[in-house]
Design a protein around this motif. Structure first.
Motif, PDB file in Angstrom:
ATOM      1  N   ALA A   8      91.170  53.961  70.032  1.00 39.59           N
ATOM      2  CA  ALA A   8      91.818  55.089  69.348  1.00 39.59           C
ATOM      3  C   ALA A   8      93.069  54.573  68.652  1.00 39.59           C
ATOM      4  N   VAL A   9      93.238  54.970  67.411  1.00 43.67           N
ATOM      5  CA  VAL A   9      94.423  54.584  66.640  1.00 43.67           C
ATOM      6  C   VAL A   9      95.271  55.845  66.437  1.00 43.67           C
ATOM      7  N   ILE A  10      96.545  55.771  66.785  1.00 43.43           N
ATOM      8  CA  ILE A  10      97.425  56.932  66.649  1.00 43.43           C
ATOM      9  C   ILE A  10      98.626  56.544  65.778  1.00 43.43           C
ATOM     10  N   VAL A  54      94.236  52.238  73.255  1.00 44.76           N
ATOM     11  CA  VAL A  54      94.997  53.019  72.278  1.00 44.76           C
ATOM     12  C   VAL A  54      95.939  52.107  71.504  1.00 44.76           C
ATOM     13  N   LEU A  55      95.872  52.200  70.190  1.00 43.66           N
ATOM     14  CA  LEU A  55      96.807  51.440  69.353  1.00 43.66           C
ATOM     15  C   LEU A  55      97.699  52.424  68.618  1.00 43.66           C
ATOM     16  N   PHE A 127      85.822  53.428  65.253  1.00 40.10           N
ATOM     17  CA  PHE A 127      87.033  53.728  66.025  1.00 40.10           C
ATOM     18  C   PHE A 127      87.506  55.138  65.675  1.00 40.10           C
ATOM     19  N   ALA A 128      88.362  55.672  66.517  1.00 44.49           N
ATOM     20  CA  ALA A 128      88.886  57.022  66.270  1.00 44.49           C
ATOM     21  C   ALA A 128      90.315  56.944  65.756  1.00 44.49           C
ATOM     22  N   VAL A 129      90.712  57.931  64.968  1.00 41.08           N
ATOM     23  CA  VAL A 129      92.108  58.098  64.556  1.00 41.08           C
ATOM     24  C   VAL A 129      92.532  59.495  65.003  1.00 41.08           C
TER      25      VAL A 129
END
Ligand code: G1P
Length: 295
Positions: A8-10, A54-55, A127-129
């Protein structure tokens, strides 16, 4: 099939100017929503959908975020000494929640630029954002449904919410085609924040995306768009219109979503979430019922 999505990219590099002076020395993502910082809801949502890597794409002034997801020895020792296990659990919970990594955005060149900073960490996998301004109620399903659709369609997937026409100018707006599944649409076009009255639909992008890694290749070539920023919406428009890596699908969300990016919506989010809490809800609602007629 879909279980291979783990990242997950936040993006959290935004300055939060709408909340000044609260955000002068503190990241907006640390604003408490009831008794948890907004960012923790978002990380909990990612983890609940199976994304434990998580990034965060950070910037200056964001050290409090790193501290929040790290150990805090002195506090832990004090709570242990006092035997306050309940509070100790709360402190340790956010530390152990996920494997959190950080990369700085550098120049604030827009959401698309922030997502591109994740390319090295993500590699060549979907991947998720998750955008921090949107909180999705943990009782309603969104991200795991998006991951499921990504696994079936082998495409990029965005979350859509139907909004009032007046609100369209605040969002990326999608034109869509129905599919065999009621909550899934195929995206035929995307426009970032259309000028008032020019929106071609009322389907707005809310801040959840499950993307094919091909988006990075497109972002590399995406020129600044709306507001002079590199827009994720513009890169997704290329994926959708050229049918790259399966094109783009939308999952239409009809559950509870709280916007914490705007002051009034933030206040509503705090009240709504507190009203649903077992410990705070009943006394808060009693007080509101008494107080409102006096206004
Ligand atoms: C971003 C996106 C926009 C999307 C919105 C959702 O805009 O650029 O397409 O609709 O998030 O919250 P922002 O709100 O960061 O300006």
């Amino acid at each position: 099939m879909s279980s291979r999505i783990t990242k997950a990219v936040i993006p959290v590099a935004g300055l939060g100017t709408r909340f000044l002076p609260a955000t002068k020395a503190m990241p907006k993502e640390m604003l408490p929503v009831v008794d948890k910082p907004a960012i923790q809801y978002v990380v909990e949502e990612a983890v609940a959908a199976g994304l434990t890597d998580v990034l965060m794409i950070t910037g200056r002034n964001k050290n409090a975020l790193e501290n929040h997801f790290d150990r805090v020895g002195e506090l832990e020792a004090t709570l242990e000494r006092k035997g306050d296990t309940e509070k100790l659990e709360k402190v340790n919970y956010s530390t152990d929640l996920a494997d959190v990594h950080y990369v700085r955005q550098g120049d604030p060149k827009g959401l698309g630029h922030a997502v591109l900073r994740a390319a090295m960490h993500v590699g060549r996998e979907p991947f998720a954002v998750l955008l921090g301004d949107d909180i999705i109620d943990s009782r309603d399903v969104l991200l795991s449904r998006m991951i499921e659709v990504q696994g079936k369609k082998h495409a990029s997937v965005i979350a859509l919410l139907e909004v009032e026409p007046e609100a369209a100018q605040l969002y990326g707006i999608a034109t869509v085609e129905a599919t065999a599944e009621a909550d899934v649409v195929r995206i035929t076009g995307l426009v970032e924040k259309p000028a008032p009255g020019t929106q071609l639909s009322n389907f707005a992008i809310i801040g959840r995306y499950v993307l094919q890694p091909d988006v990075f290749d497109v972002l590399e070539k995406t020129e600044p768009g709306k507001g002079g920023e590199i827009q994720l919406t513009d890169a997704l428009q290329v994926l959708a219109s050229q049918n790259i890596a399966g094109g783009v699908y939308g999952v239409v969300f009809r559950g509870r979503r709280y916007d914490t990016g705007d002051r009034l919506d933030y206040l509503k989010a705090v009240v709504r979430l507190a009203a649903d809490r077992e410990d705070l809800g009943p006394p808060l609602l009693d007080w509101l019922r008494e107080w409102l007629p006096t206004r």
